[in-house]
Design an enzyme around this catalytic site. Sequence first.
Site, short mmCIF file in Angstrom:
data_model
loop_
_atom_site.label_atom_id
_atom_site.label_comp_id
_atom_site.label_asym_id
_atom_site.label_seq_id
_atom_site.Cartn_x
_atom_site.Cartn_y
_atom_site.Cartn_z
N ARG A 82 7.04 -7.24 -2.96
CA ARG A 82 7.26 -5.83 -3.23
C ARG A 82 7.92 -5.62 -4.59
O ARG A 82 7.60 -4.67 -5.30
CB ARG A 82 8.05 -5.20 -2.08
N GLU B 32 0.83 -1.20 0.00
CA GLU B 32 0.00 0.00 0.00
C GLU B 32 0.87 1.26 0.00
O GLU B 32 0.52 2.26 -0.61
CB GLU B 32 -0.98 0.02 1.18
N ASP B 33 2.04 1.19 0.64
CA ASP B 33 2.94 2.35 0.65
C ASP B 33 3.57 2.56 -0.73
O ASP B 33 3.72 3.69 -1.17
CB ASP B 33 4.00 2.19 1.73
#
Length: 146
Positions: free
Chosen positions: A107, A63-64
């Site tokens: 990621r 989400e970041d």
Amino acid sequence: LVGFPARHHSRFGSNLFYNSNKTCQLSMILTGAAFIHKSYFYSYTHDMPAAIREHVDKVTNCEDIAMNFLIAHLTREPPLKTTGRWTMTCENCTESLWSDDDHFNERNECIRLFVKIYGYNPLRYSQYRADSILFKTLVPRNMQRL
């Protein structure tokens, strides 16, 4: 996006990777200690491609990175790092996402997927850091605002 800790993306061959190595180069700020204008939260929910939000929900991660992509896409500017701190520690935390073996692979995949969805890589590099004027200044205890 203003805050810390900072991270960056890197290219190896034709692939992009999420990188948390300590370096002066940055292209993302983790949102755990960041200042974000409220309009970006609206854009995250209503303007950002739904496929990104769906992926974030599916993997419970990134989400970041998604917020960094969104803000970089809208502003065409890199984030701003504050303080010289490399990381943020939580003394009472017993679990964290990064302890999962797949965390960094997820990621990496998020960065590649988000580039594919946006059609380009909006992340911008910076080496700039803004510190308080009192950074590393010893202030007498009786003069500190607590």
